[in-house]
Design a protein around this motif. Structure first.
Motif, PDB file in Angstrom:
ATOM      1  N   GLU A 191      18.807  -3.716 -10.607  1.00  0.00           N
ATOM      2  CA  GLU A 191      18.280  -5.230 -10.539  1.00  0.00           C
ATOM      3  C   GLU A 191      17.275  -4.706 -11.796  1.00  0.00           C
ATOM      4  O   GLU A 191      16.706  -3.685 -12.700  1.00  0.00           O
ATOM      5  N   SER A 192      17.295  -6.574 -12.200  1.00  0.00           N
ATOM      6  CA  SER A 192      16.526  -6.114 -13.664  1.00  0.00           C
ATOM      7  C   SER A 192      15.846  -7.249 -13.358  1.00  0.00           C
ATOM      8  O   SER A 192      15.974  -8.814 -13.115  1.00  0.00           O
ATOM      9  N   GLU A 193      14.086  -7.142 -13.645  1.00  0.00           N
ATOM     10  CA  GLU A 193      13.784  -8.682 -14.081  1.00  0.00           C
ATOM     11  C   GLU A 193      12.317  -8.866 -14.876  1.00  0.00           C
ATOM     12  O   GLU A 193      12.031  -6.843 -15.307  1.00  0.00           O
ATOM     13  N   LEU A 194      11.966  -9.013 -15.295  1.00  0.00           N
ATOM     14  CA  LEU A 194      10.389  -9.454 -15.702  1.00  0.00           C
ATOM     15  C   LEU A 194       9.186  -9.469 -14.990  1.00  0.00           C
ATOM     16  O   LEU A 194       9.275 -10.700 -13.832  1.00  0.00           O
ATOM     17  N   GLY A 195       8.884  -8.784 -14.731  1.00  0.00           N
ATOM     18  CA  GLY A 195       7.443  -9.079 -13.983  1.00  0.00           C
ATOM     19  C   GLY A 195       5.797  -8.537 -14.344  1.00  0.00           C
ATOM     20  O   GLY A 195       6.312  -7.827 -15.225  1.00  0.00           O
ATOM     21  N   TRP A 196       5.631  -7.367 -13.080  1.00  0.00           N
ATOM     22  CA  TRP A 196       4.362  -7.316 -13.235  1.00  0.00           C
ATOM     23  C   TRP A 196       3.539  -5.535 -12.452  1.00  0.00           C
ATOM     24  O   TRP A 196       4.307  -4.938 -11.313  1.00  0.00           O
ATOM     25  N   ARG A 197       4.461  -4.969 -13.354  1.00  0.00           N
ATOM     26  CA  ARG A 197       3.518  -3.260 -12.926  1.00  0.00           C
ATOM     27  C   ARG A 197       2.375  -2.777 -13.131  1.00  0.00           C
ATOM     28  O   ARG A 197       2.164  -3.349 -14.000  1.00  0.00           O
ATOM     29  N   PRO A 198       1.175  -2.548 -11.878  1.00  0.00           N
ATOM     30  CA  PRO A 198       0.070  -2.459 -11.388  1.00  0.00           C
ATOM     31  C   PRO A 198      -0.302  -1.141 -12.776  1.00  0.00           C
ATOM     32  O   PRO A 198       0.130  -0.118 -12.404  1.00  0.00           O
ATOM     33  N   GLN A 199      -1.567  -1.172 -13.343  1.00  0.00           N
ATOM     34  CA  GLN A 199      -2.312  -0.540 -13.324  1.00  0.00           C
ATOM     35  C   GLN A 199      -2.348   1.082 -12.543  1.00  0.00           C
ATOM     36  O   GLN A 199      -3.078   2.117 -13.114  1.00  0.00           O
ATOM     37  N   ASN A 200      -3.055   0.130 -11.497  1.00  0.00           N
ATOM     38  CA  ASN A 200      -3.125   1.499 -10.623  1.00  0.00           C
ATOM     39  C   ASN A 200      -2.452   1.212  -9.379  1.00  0.00           C
ATOM     40  O   ASN A 200      -2.656   0.350  -8.997  1.00  0.00           O
ATOM     41  N   ILE A 201      -2.615   2.488  -8.871  1.00  0.00           N
ATOM     42  CA  ILE A 201      -1.031   2.190  -7.510  1.00  0.00           C
ATOM     43  C   ILE A 201      -2.467   2.852  -6.038  1.00  0.00           C
ATOM     44  O   ILE A 201      -3.378   3.844  -5.892  1.00  0.00           O
ATOM     45  N   ILE A 202      -2.743   1.831  -5.209  1.00  0.00           N
ATOM     46  CA  ILE A 202      -3.208   2.229  -3.888  1.00  0.00           C
ATOM     47  C   ILE A 202      -2.387   2.465  -2.722  1.00  0.00           C
ATOM     48  O   ILE A 202      -1.786   2.064  -2.810  1.00  0.00           O
ATOM     49  N   THR A 203      -2.758   3.838  -2.767  1.00  0.00           N
ATOM     50  CA  THR A 203      -1.759   4.311  -1.267  1.00  0.00           C
ATOM     51  C   THR A 203      -2.227   4.264  -0.175  1.00  0.00           C
ATOM     52  O   THR A 203      -2.939   4.286   0.260  1.00  0.00           O
ATOM     53  N   ILE A 204      -1.174   3.945   0.539  1.00  0.00           N
ATOM     54  CA  ILE A 204      -1.485   3.656   2.387  1.00  0.00           C
ATOM     55  C   ILE A 204      -1.130   4.518   3.045  1.00  0.00           C
ATOM     56  O   ILE A 204       0.218   4.696   3.409  1.00  0.00           O
ATOM     57  N   ASP A 205      -2.215   4.766   3.755  1.00  0.00           N
ATOM     58  CA  ASP A 205      -1.781   6.286   5.071  1.00  0.00           C
ATOM     59  C   ASP A 205      -2.226   5.380   5.652  1.00  0.00           C
ATOM     60  O   ASP A 205      -2.762   6.339   7.552  1.00  0.00           O
ATOM     61  N   ASP A 206      -2.356   4.095   6.551  1.00  0.00           N
ATOM     62  CA  ASP A 206      -2.977   3.735   8.090  1.00  0.00           C
ATOM     63  C   ASP A 206      -1.858   2.807   8.367  1.00  0.00           C
ATOM     64  O   ASP A 206      -0.825   1.843   7.463  1.00  0.00           O
ATOM     65  N   GLU A 207      -1.037   3.130   9.251  1.00  0.00           N
ATOM     66  CA  GLU A 207       0.044   2.688   9.989  1.00  0.00           C
ATOM     67  C   GLU A 207       0.237   1.515  10.624  1.00  0.00           C
ATOM     68  O   GLU A 207       0.698   0.536  10.208  1.00  0.00           O
ATOM     69  N   GLU A 208      -0.916   0.812  10.592  1.00  0.00           N
ATOM     70  CA  GLU A 208      -1.902  -0.356  10.953  1.00  0.00           C
ATOM     71  C   GLU A 208      -2.065  -1.526  10.321  1.00  0.00           C
ATOM     72  O   GLU A 208      -1.450  -2.324   9.708  1.00  0.00           O
ATOM     73  N   LYS A 209      -2.675  -0.443   9.204  1.00  0.00           N
ATOM     74  CA  LYS A 209      -2.033  -1.417   7.117  1.00  0.00           C
ATOM     75  C   LYS A 209      -1.086  -1.796   6.540  1.00  0.00           C
ATOM     76  O   LYS A 209      -0.946  -2.946   6.378  1.00  0.00           O
ATOM     77  N   ALA A 210      -0.389  -0.571   6.757  1.00  0.00           N
ATOM     78  CA  ALA A 210       1.211  -0.748   6.330  1.00  0.00           C
ATOM     79  C   ALA A 210       1.777  -2.050   6.853  1.00  0.00           C
ATOM     80  O   ALA A 210       2.393  -2.637   6.613  1.00  0.00           O
ATOM     81  N   ALA A 211       1.335  -1.894   8.309  1.00  0.00           N
ATOM     82  CA  ALA A 211       2.855  -2.493   8.962  1.00  0.00           C
ATOM     83  C   ALA A 211       2.236  -4.296   8.956  1.00  0.00           C
ATOM     84  O   ALA A 211       3.603  -5.039   9.200  1.00  0.00           O
ATOM     85  N   LYS A 212       1.100  -4.579   8.415  1.00  0.00           N
ATOM     86  CA  LYS A 212       0.552  -6.128   8.699  1.00  0.00           C
ATOM     87  C   LYS A 212       0.846  -6.628   7.409  1.00  0.00           C
ATOM     88  O   LYS A 212       0.853  -7.838   6.970  1.00  0.00           O
ATOM     89  N   LEU A 213       0.260  -5.279   6.425  1.00  0.00           N
ATOM     90  CA  LEU A 213       0.537  -5.691   4.592  1.00  0.00           C
ATOM     91  C   LEU A 213       2.577  -6.032   4.976  1.00  0.00           C
ATOM     92  O   LEU A 213       2.590  -6.724   3.998  1.00  0.00           O
ATOM     93  N   LEU A 214       3.093  -5.756   5.278  1.00  0.00           N
ATOM     94  CA  LEU A 214       4.190  -5.448   5.631  1.00  0.00           C
ATOM     95  C   LEU A 214       5.276  -6.722   6.067  1.00  0.00           C
ATOM     96  O   LEU A 214       5.998  -7.015   5.336  1.00  0.00           O
ATOM     97  N   LYS A 215       4.337  -7.314   7.503  1.00  0.00           N
ATOM     98  CA  LYS A 215       4.809  -7.892   8.030  1.00  0.00           C
ATOM     99  C   LYS A 215       4.207 -10.313   6.348  1.00  0.00           C
ATOM    100  O   LYS A 215       4.629 -10.284   6.719  1.00  0.00           O
TER     101      LYS A 215
END
Length: 250
Positions: free
Chosen positions: A196-220
């Motif tokens: 893959e190659s692209e012009l994109g956006w790189r976050p300056q800080n990362i939030i780690t998701i460790d809650d399954e319900e929140k993760a599933a909702k985000l992926l939806k």
């Protein structure tokens, strides 16, 4: 986009269906047409078009589809024009999302994007309220097996890149916007077409998701956004914890 690749791995497993492949091809073709109309059909003189074609090849878009897209872009009777728009939003937990679109109907697109955010607990925000947390970069991704981490690092330095991340499965090279095309050309000559190659956006800080319900909702939410033909790319400042990643990928 560190960690975002974990989500992409899930998407790659889910995304082998013909429907998703057809949508991806539609988006790749739309970007080629737009790039060619803006900067001309000569890829050697049009960095955006070079990148678009490289991205299309890395996703196995057939050569004849690329040729047809270039022919359409150079046809004066073709009046289809796509407008680029960026939308920014938040999801509970401080997660920031950037959505890049190419559309021939802005009203339709903003309605679809807003609907997806609302349905999955997010909110659209003013442009600039999210993007300041990201850096605008070039991103080039190769499979891990093309070279050792040391070799990739050396090549990236020679190419003029600004950063490299090597994971268990891939090498990710980051460039500034101005040097992206030259870096891509240098690395492609040495290692072949990237994943893959692209012009994109790189976050300056990362939030780690460790809650399954929140993760599933985000992926939806991400799924819903990417379902739209008008949405080209989605970027976020999150990653899934190893435990949640393994649960969802199974």
């Amino acid at each position: 986009m560190a960690g975002h690749s974990k989500f992409k791995n899930i998407q790659h497993r889910k995304g082998a269906q013909d429907k998703k492949r057809a949508k991806l091809f539609t988006k790749l073709v739309r970007e080629i047409i737009t790039a060619a109309k803006i900067g001309g059909v000569d890829a050697s003189a049009n960095p955006r078009l070079r990148n678009s074609i490289s991205a299309a090849r890395s996703q196995n878009l057939p050569r004849e589809r690329i040729d047809r897209a270039l022919a359409q872009a150079s046809d004066p009777s073709d009046l289809d024009n796509y407008t680029e728009n960026r939308y920014e939003g938040f999801v509970p937990g401080g997660i920031a999302i950037i959505v890049e679109t190419l559309t021939d109907n802005k009203n339709r697109t903003v309605a679809e994007v807003r609907s997806a955010f609302t349905k999955y607990g997010g909110n659209l925000a003013e442009n600039g309220s999210v993007s300041f947390m990201f850096d605008r970069v070039g991103r080039i991704e190769f499979v891990k097996t093309v070279a050792s981490s040391d070799d990739i690092m050396e090549s990236a330095i020679d190419a003029g890149a600004m950063d490299v991340e090597s994971t268990e499965t891939e090498h990710i090279i980051y460039t500034d916007i101005e040097s992206f095309s030259d870096c891509l050309e240098f690395l492609t000559t040495k290692y072949g077409d990237p994943i893959e190659s692209e012009l994109g956006w790189r976050p300056q800080n990362i939030i780690t998701i460790d809650d399954e319900e929140k993760a599933a909702k985000l992926l939806k939410l991400i799924d819903a956004l990417e379902e739209s033909d008008d949405v080209q790319k989605v970027f976020g400042n999150y990653e899934l914890s190893e435990e949640i990643f393994n649960k969802l990928s199974n």
